[in-house]
Design an enzyme around this catalytic site. Structure first.
Site, PDB file in Angstrom:
ATOM      1  N   LYS A  18      32.295  38.617 -19.687  1.00  0.00           N
ATOM      2  CA  LYS A  18      32.804  37.362 -20.255  1.00  0.00           C
ATOM      3  C   LYS A  18      32.895  37.471 -21.763  1.00  0.00           C
ATOM      4  O   LYS A  18      32.215  38.297 -22.407  1.00  0.00           O
ATOM      5  CB  LYS A  18      31.903  36.166 -19.892  1.00  0.00           C
ATOM      6  N   ASP A 145      23.851  33.270 -18.044  1.00  0.00           N
ATOM      7  CA  ASP A 145      25.274  33.592 -17.832  1.00  0.00           C
ATOM      8  C   ASP A 145      25.590  33.966 -16.387  1.00  0.00           C
ATOM      9  O   ASP A 145      26.750  34.240 -16.067  1.00  0.00           O
ATOM     10  CB  ASP A 145      25.683  34.776 -18.728  1.00  0.00           C
TER      11      ASP A 145
HETATM   12  O1  C5P Z   1      19.237  33.410 -20.111  1.00  0.00           O
HETATM   13  P1  C5P Z   1      19.243  34.750 -20.743  1.00  0.00           P
HETATM   14  O2  C5P Z   1      18.486  35.766 -19.956  1.00  0.00           O
HETATM   15  O3  C5P Z   1      20.587  35.230 -21.128  1.00  0.00           O
HETATM   16  O4  C5P Z   1      18.461  34.565 -22.096  1.00  0.00           O
HETATM   17  C1  C5P Z   1      17.953  35.648 -22.838  1.00  0.00           C
HETATM   18  C2  C5P Z   1      17.286  35.107 -24.080  1.00  0.00           C
HETATM   19  O5  C5P Z   1      18.277  34.595 -24.977  1.00  0.00           O
HETATM   20  C3  C5P Z   1      16.338  33.954 -23.849  1.00  0.00           C
HETATM   21  O6  C5P Z   1      15.058  34.417 -23.530  1.00  0.00           O
HETATM   22  C4  C5P Z   1      16.366  33.249 -25.204  1.00  0.00           C
HETATM   23  O7  C5P Z   1      15.574  33.925 -26.138  1.00  0.00           O
HETATM   24  C5  C5P Z   1      17.810  33.439 -25.636  1.00  0.00           C
HETATM   25  N1  C5P Z   1      18.659  32.281 -25.261  1.00  0.00           N
HETATM   26  C6  C5P Z   1      18.514  31.087 -25.966  1.00  0.00           C
HETATM   27  N2  C5P Z   1      19.284  30.017 -25.612  1.00  0.00           N
HETATM   28  C7  C5P Z   1      20.197  30.107 -24.628  1.00  0.00           C
HETATM   29  C8  C5P Z   1      20.376  31.315 -23.918  1.00  0.00           C
HETATM   30  C9  C5P Z   1      19.575  32.400 -24.257  1.00  0.00           C
HETATM   31  O8  C5P Z   1      17.690  30.979 -26.869  1.00  0.00           O
HETATM   32  N3  C5P Z   1      20.940  29.038 -24.323  1.00  0.00           N
END
Ligand code: C5P
Length: 311
Positions: A18, A145
Site C-alpha cells: 500500500k 495495516d
Molecule cells: O500496528 P503496527 O504493527 O503497524 O504498529 C507498529 C508500531 O507503529 C506501533 O507499535 C506504534 O509504535 C506505531 N504506530 C503508531 N500509531 C499508529 C500505528 C502504528 O504509533 N496508528
C-alpha cells in the site's frame, strides 16, 4: 465445512503493498498508538504466501528481500496462521512459504500483506469459512495495516488505521517507488514525529477535501498535489538522504513525490505508464535512487490464486 477428501492440500494467496496518499497523524493515544486519518491505495507490488499442512510450524522465505525477514515466532504470517488456528480450533501445523517482492521495513506494509495473506490462505486450507469481518478483526489485532491488505482498492483509515471506509474513486494510477537499501522502524519514525512536534498540542486528524475530490474525478495531477504525509519529516530526519530522492522526483517530472507511510520508500505519482518508465530510467541514471520499482494502482486485496502453488 468441506469434507476432508475435497480439502485443498496447499493454498497460495497474493496480497498487495500500500501507499498512504495522505497520512494525518493525530495525538498519541493512551495505548501508545497515534490517532490517524489516512487514505490507503493498494498498489501492484505483491507478496505471495503458500500454506500447506505439515508436521510442524515452519516458515521459509524467497525473493529479493528474503534475508531481511525473520522466520522465527516473530514472523507476522506465522503469527497470523497460529492466531487463526486458535480461533477456529484446529491443531494447525502448516508450512508457510513466503515469496517477498514487497520491500521489507519500507513503509509499504509488506509484513501486513503477509499476515493478511496467511489468514486468507489458512481460512481456505482449513475450510474454516470465517466471514471477511472476522478475518479482518483477527488481522487488526496483528497490525494496523492488515485490514487494508485484505480489502485492497482505496479506503479511508481511521482509529490507528485499522478502521476502514471505502472511497469513491475512478481511474488507474501509475506509481514509481525508490526503495532504500536500509529500512526504517515504524515505532522509531512515530517517536521521531513526536520528538519533532515537541509539546505543542496536536489537533485531531482529518481527511482533506482536495484528496477526495481528486480521487472521485480520477485526476492524477490533482492527486499529485494533494499527497501529504505527517510522518515524512520524521522519516527524512532519520534518513536525510531521502530529501534528495524526493527532490529528484519533482525534477524529473513526477506529479507528486511522497514518503510512503513511515518510509523510507519514496513513492512518485506519474501521469501514465510511459511517464513511469521514463522516471525509472531518469532516477536510475541519476544514481540518486538505488532500486526502483513500478506499479499500477488500485489493485485488489488478498486473494487466493488458482492452480498449483507458485512459491
Ligand atoms: O500496528 P503496527 O504493527 O503497524 O504498529 C507498529 C508500531 O507503529 C506501533 O507499535 C506504534 O509504535 C506505531 N504506530 C503508531 N500509531 C499508529 C500505528 C502504528 O504509533 N496508528
Amino acid at each position: 465445512m468441506t469434507s476432508a477428501a475435497t480439502l485443498p492440500r496447499a493454498v497460495t494467496v497474493r496480497a498487495p503493498a500500500k501507499v498512504n496518499l495522505e497520512l494525518h497523524v493525530g495525538p498519541r493515544r493512551g495505548d501508545g498508538f497515534h490517532a490517524l486519518s489516512t487514505v490507503y491505495m493498494a498498489v501492484g507490488l505483491y507478496d505471495e504466501v503458500a500454506v500447506a499442512t505439515a508436521d510442524d510450524w515452519q516458515v521459509t522465505v524467497s525473493g529479493p528481500y528474503a534475508d531481511r525477514v525473520p522466520t522465527d515466532d516473530t514472523n507476522l504470517a506465522l503469527m497470523a496462521a497460529k492466531t487463526l488456528a486458535a480461533e477456529v480450533g484446529v491443531a494447525g501445523p502448516v508450512s508457510l512459504r513466503i515469496h517477498k517482492d514487497i520491500p521489507v521495513a519500507g513503509g509499504l506494509a509488506g509484513g501486513s500483506a503477509d499476515a493478511a495473506a496467511a489468514l486468507v490462505a489458512c481460512d481456505h486450507l482449513w475450510a474454516a469459512g470465517l466471514a471477511r469481518e472476522e478475518l479482518v478483526e483477527l488481522g487488526a489485532a496483528l497490525g494496523s495495516d492488515v485490514p487494508f491488505a485484505m480489502s485492497g482498492g482505496i479506503a479511508m483509515g481511521s482509529g490507528r488505521g485499522e478502521q476502514l471506509a471505502p472511497v469513491l474513486a475512478r481511474g488507474t494510477f501509475y506509481w514509481v517507488f525508490a526503495v532504500s537499501s536500509t529500512g526504517l522502524s515504524t515505532p522509531a519514525v512515530y517517536a521521531e514525529c513526536d520528538r519533532l512536534r515537541g509539546k505543542a498540542p496536536v489537533p485531531a486528524p482529518q481527511t482533506s477535501a482536495g484528496m477526495m475530490t481528486s480521487l472521485r474525478s480520477g485526476d492524477a495531477e490533482a492527486l499529485g498535489r494533494a499527497l501529504s504525509n505527517d510522518l515524512q519529516s520524521a522519516a527524512v530526519s532519520l534518513q536525510p538522504a531521502l530529501r534528495e530522492v524526493l527532490d529528484a522526483g519533482q525534477e524529473f517530472g513526477a506529479l507528486g513525490s511522497i514518503v510512503s507511510g513511515s518510509g523510507p520508500t519514496v513513492a512518485f505519482l506519474t501521469a501514465s505508464a510511459e511517464s513511469a518508465l521514463d522516471l525509472c530510467v531518469s532516477l536510475a541514471a541519476s544514481g540518486v535512487a538505488g532500486e526502483v520499482k513500478r506499479a499500477k494502482a488500485p489493485v485488489h486485496g488478498a486473494h487466493v490464486l488458482p492452480g498449483p502453488s507458485r512459491v
